[in-house]
Every structure is written in C-alpha cells, then in structure tokens.
Scaffold this motif. Structure first.
Motif, PDB file in Angstrom:
ATOM      1  N   LYS A   2     -51.870-102.367 -17.536  1.00 48.81           N
ATOM      2  CA  LYS A   2     -51.752-103.821 -17.555  1.00 48.81           C
ATOM      3  C   LYS A   2     -51.624-104.316 -16.117  1.00 48.81           C
ATOM      4  CE  LYS A   2     -49.299-104.311 -22.002  1.00 48.81           C
ATOM      5  NZ  LYS A   2     -50.312-105.063 -22.745  1.00 48.81           N
ATOM      6  N   THR A   4     -51.297-107.748 -13.788  1.00 45.56           N
ATOM      7  CA  THR A   4     -51.070-109.190 -13.732  1.00 45.56           C
ATOM      8  C   THR A   4     -51.501-109.715 -12.369  1.00 45.56           C
ATOM      9  OG1 THR A   4     -49.235-109.179 -15.305  1.00 45.56           O
ATOM     10  CG2 THR A   4     -49.339-111.024 -13.777  1.00 45.56           C
ATOM     11  N   HIS A  25     -59.096-101.902 -17.598  1.00 50.74           N
ATOM     12  CA  HIS A  25     -57.716-102.353 -17.519  1.00 50.74           C
ATOM     13  C   HIS A  25     -57.550-103.709 -18.208  1.00 50.74           C
ATOM     14  CE1 HIS A  25     -56.895 -99.063 -14.862  1.00 50.74           C
ATOM     15  NE2 HIS A  25     -57.665 -99.530 -13.886  1.00 50.74           N
ATOM     16  N   GLU A  26     -56.358-103.962 -18.707  1.00 55.09           N
ATOM     17  CA  GLU A  26     -56.033-105.261 -19.288  1.00 55.09           C
ATOM     18  C   GLU A  26     -55.582-106.191 -18.157  1.00 55.09           C
ATOM     19  OE1 GLU A  26     -52.990-107.278 -22.581  1.00 55.09           O
ATOM     20  OE2 GLU A  26     -53.069-105.095 -22.326  1.00 55.09           O
ATOM     21  N   LEU A  28     -53.995-109.842 -16.943  1.00 54.75           N
ATOM     22  CA  LEU A  28     -53.174-110.989 -17.323  1.00 54.75           C
ATOM     23  C   LEU A  28     -53.108-111.966 -16.154  1.00 54.75           C
ATOM     24  CD1 LEU A  28     -50.201-108.955 -18.863  1.00 54.75           C
ATOM     25  CD2 LEU A  28     -52.187-109.870 -20.081  1.00 54.75           C
ATOM     26  N   ASP A  47     -57.436-111.492 -20.022  1.00 52.45           N
ATOM     27  CA  ASP A  47     -57.261-111.239 -21.453  1.00 52.45           C
ATOM     28  C   ASP A  47     -56.197-112.145 -22.063  1.00 52.45           C
ATOM     29  OD1 ASP A  47     -59.065-108.884 -21.829  1.00 52.45           O
ATOM     30  OD2 ASP A  47     -57.732-108.031 -20.314  1.00 52.45           O
ATOM     31  N   ALA A  50     -49.731-114.312 -18.950  1.00 52.22           N
ATOM     32  CA  ALA A  50     -48.436-113.625 -18.986  1.00 52.22           C
ATOM     33  C   ALA A  50     -47.313-114.644 -18.851  1.00 52.22           C
ATOM     34  CB  ALA A  50     -48.347-112.600 -17.862  1.00 52.22           C
ATOM     35  N   ALA A  56     -46.114-105.819 -16.613  1.00 55.61           N
ATOM     36  CA  ALA A  56     -47.251-105.331 -15.833  1.00 55.61           C
ATOM     37  C   ALA A  56     -46.964-103.988 -15.173  1.00 55.61           C
ATOM     38  CB  ALA A  56     -47.640-106.352 -14.772  1.00 55.61           C
TER      39      ALA A  56
END
Length: 280
Positions: A2, A4, A25-26, A28, A47, A50, A56
C-alpha cells in the motif's frame, strides 16, 4: 504494498499514475484538496482516498519543502511503524537529516529522494504516467538510513521508469542542484524580461525555446526552493555574473579574439561533459 501519496500536483499525480500503470501496488491519495482527489479517483490514478496515515507501507510526500518536512515531522508518530516515508523535495540539507532523525525515533524509515523530471506546467491536470521514463532519480541516504527501505524505494523508482539512480549526501545534493536546476530557472525567468520579448514572434527558433521553457515557473514553489537553498544559489549566480561580464568586456573592447577564446572554453567544457556521459 500500500503506497500513500501526499500531494497530487504534477509530481505526486505522475507518481500515482506511474505506479498504477507499471506496478501492482495499491495507490492511495491523501490531502486536503477534495476536488483533486476526486479527479484522481475518476481517472483511476488512485485506488482510494486514505483517511489515515497508519495503513501505508510506504508514504511519498510530494509537496514543497517547508510543508513536506513540517508534515513529516509533525506526523512522525502517525505513520505505520517500520514503514517507509520518502519525500521528493528539490532541497535536502539539514532539514532532511532532522526529518530522518525524528522519524527514526518513532520507528519509521525515511528515504530522501529527488526525481529529476518535470514540466514547465504544474498541477494534477498536467501529470503523466510516463513523466519519469529514463529520467535520473537522486537518493540522499544518511549514514544510518535503513538499507532495506532504501532498496525498496530504488526498486520502485526503477519500476516506474527511472533510468539512472544517483546517490548523494543531502548537502552535496543541494550544492549541485543549485547549478543544474535552480540557476537554470532563475536565468530563464530573467531572460524573458527583456523588452525585446514583446516583439520576438517570428524571430525565435530552438535556442529561444530552450532558454525560455522553464520561465513559466510556479512562483510560490520555486521561491521556497530558492530560499531553502539560498547560499548555494547565490554562489552560482555570482559565478554566472562574473562569466557574463567577461563576454560583455570582449564586446566593449571590440576584441573578437577574446570572444573566440571565451566561446572556445565554453564549447570544450560542454563537449567534455557530453563525452563523459557518452553522448559525443
């Protein structure tokens, strides 16, 4: 992982888009500008939005230096323990070292970075997933920077297209960047202030475009960058003014041989530089 991103301007937005395009990767988004965050969601640059820093594995702070370092220091206890926090600031110096020490005391790993890519336009609307292709990526570790965290940041940079990784100390970074980036923006911005600018249309070619490309700076951000690195930038301006004066003297003295020597010196320096980088 994750990741950010704090601050979705040109660089932050491009980082989001590049991570989404080139990795799994995700991503935010985090910030106060709800309109920009919604834009990022709508175009699939992130995605999700946050609402906390604690989730993260890596946080990349993409805001101007004063805000970035203050944000990281103020939120040191709010980042996920053992996570990575990186910045993309154009200056480092003591602020980066202080930030490293504060984050480390809270169990967070700081990695200073500076992506050498950008445009003459700014803001999320000008961000691009391919902005970093083949660009240089500077990292500024200190003596006790966590190696695993450093390696992860470098790997991410390679994954999203950076072509060369440059390692530097925070203070060496600021000395060199005053010459390669900040001075260039000062010169370009000063160059367009000639009265002749008003009548240049039709007379300009590639050299004019090269000289003026970065004149359209974000004055708020670049003023902050200049003053954060003022001593190094003053030194480079002094050197430039001294060199320019020599060309002026050659003209005033009507001395073509002096001018030829000055031009020859500059040509040789540039050719040597090109040769050093395998471009000549």
């Amino acid at each position: 992982m994750k990741i950010t991103i704090i601050g979705l301007g040109l660089i932050g937005g491009s980082v989001c888009k590049a991570i989404k395009k080139y990795t799994n990767h995700e991503v935010l988004g985090y910030g106060r500008n709800k309109i920009t965050l919604q834009k990022a969601l709508d175009c699939n640059a992130i995605d999700a939005v946050a609402d906390t820093l604690k989730i993260a594995d890596m946080t990349i702070v993409c805001t101007p230096p004063d805000n970035a370092f203050k944000f990281m220091q103020d939120n040191a206890i709010n980042f996920k323990k053992d996570s990575i926090v990186a910045d993309v600031c154009g200056v480092k110096g003591q602020l980066a070292i202080d930030t490293h020490n504060i984050l480390k005391s809270c169990g967070v790993n700081f990695v200073g970075t500076h992506p050498m890519a950008g445009k003459e336009r700014y803001g999320f609307d000008n961000s691009n997933a391919d902005l970093f292709q083949r660009a240089n990526f500077i990292v500024t570790p200190v003596e006790d920077t966590d190696k695993k965290s450093l390696d992860e940041v470098v790997q991410l940079a390679k994954d999203i297209g950076f072509g060369r990784i440059i390692y530097s100390t925070p203070f060496d970074h600021d000395k060199v960047i005053a010459y390669t980036s900040q001075l260039a923006h000062v010169v370009s911005n000063a160059y367009v202030k000639s009265p002749t600018m008003a009548i240049e249309f039709g007379f300009s070619g590639g050299s004019f475009q090269d000289m003026t490309r970065v004149a359209t700076v974000n004055e708020d951000m670049w003023t902050e960058l200049f003053f954060s690195n003022r001593e190094c930038l003053i030194d480079e301006i002094d050197i430039l003014l001294k060199n320019l004066q020599e060309y002026k003297v050659a003209l005033e003295k009507n001395n073509p041989e002096m001018m030829k020597n000055l031009l020859r010196e500059g040509r040789i320096l540039k050719e040597d530089n090109l040769r050093k980088h395998g471009k000549l």
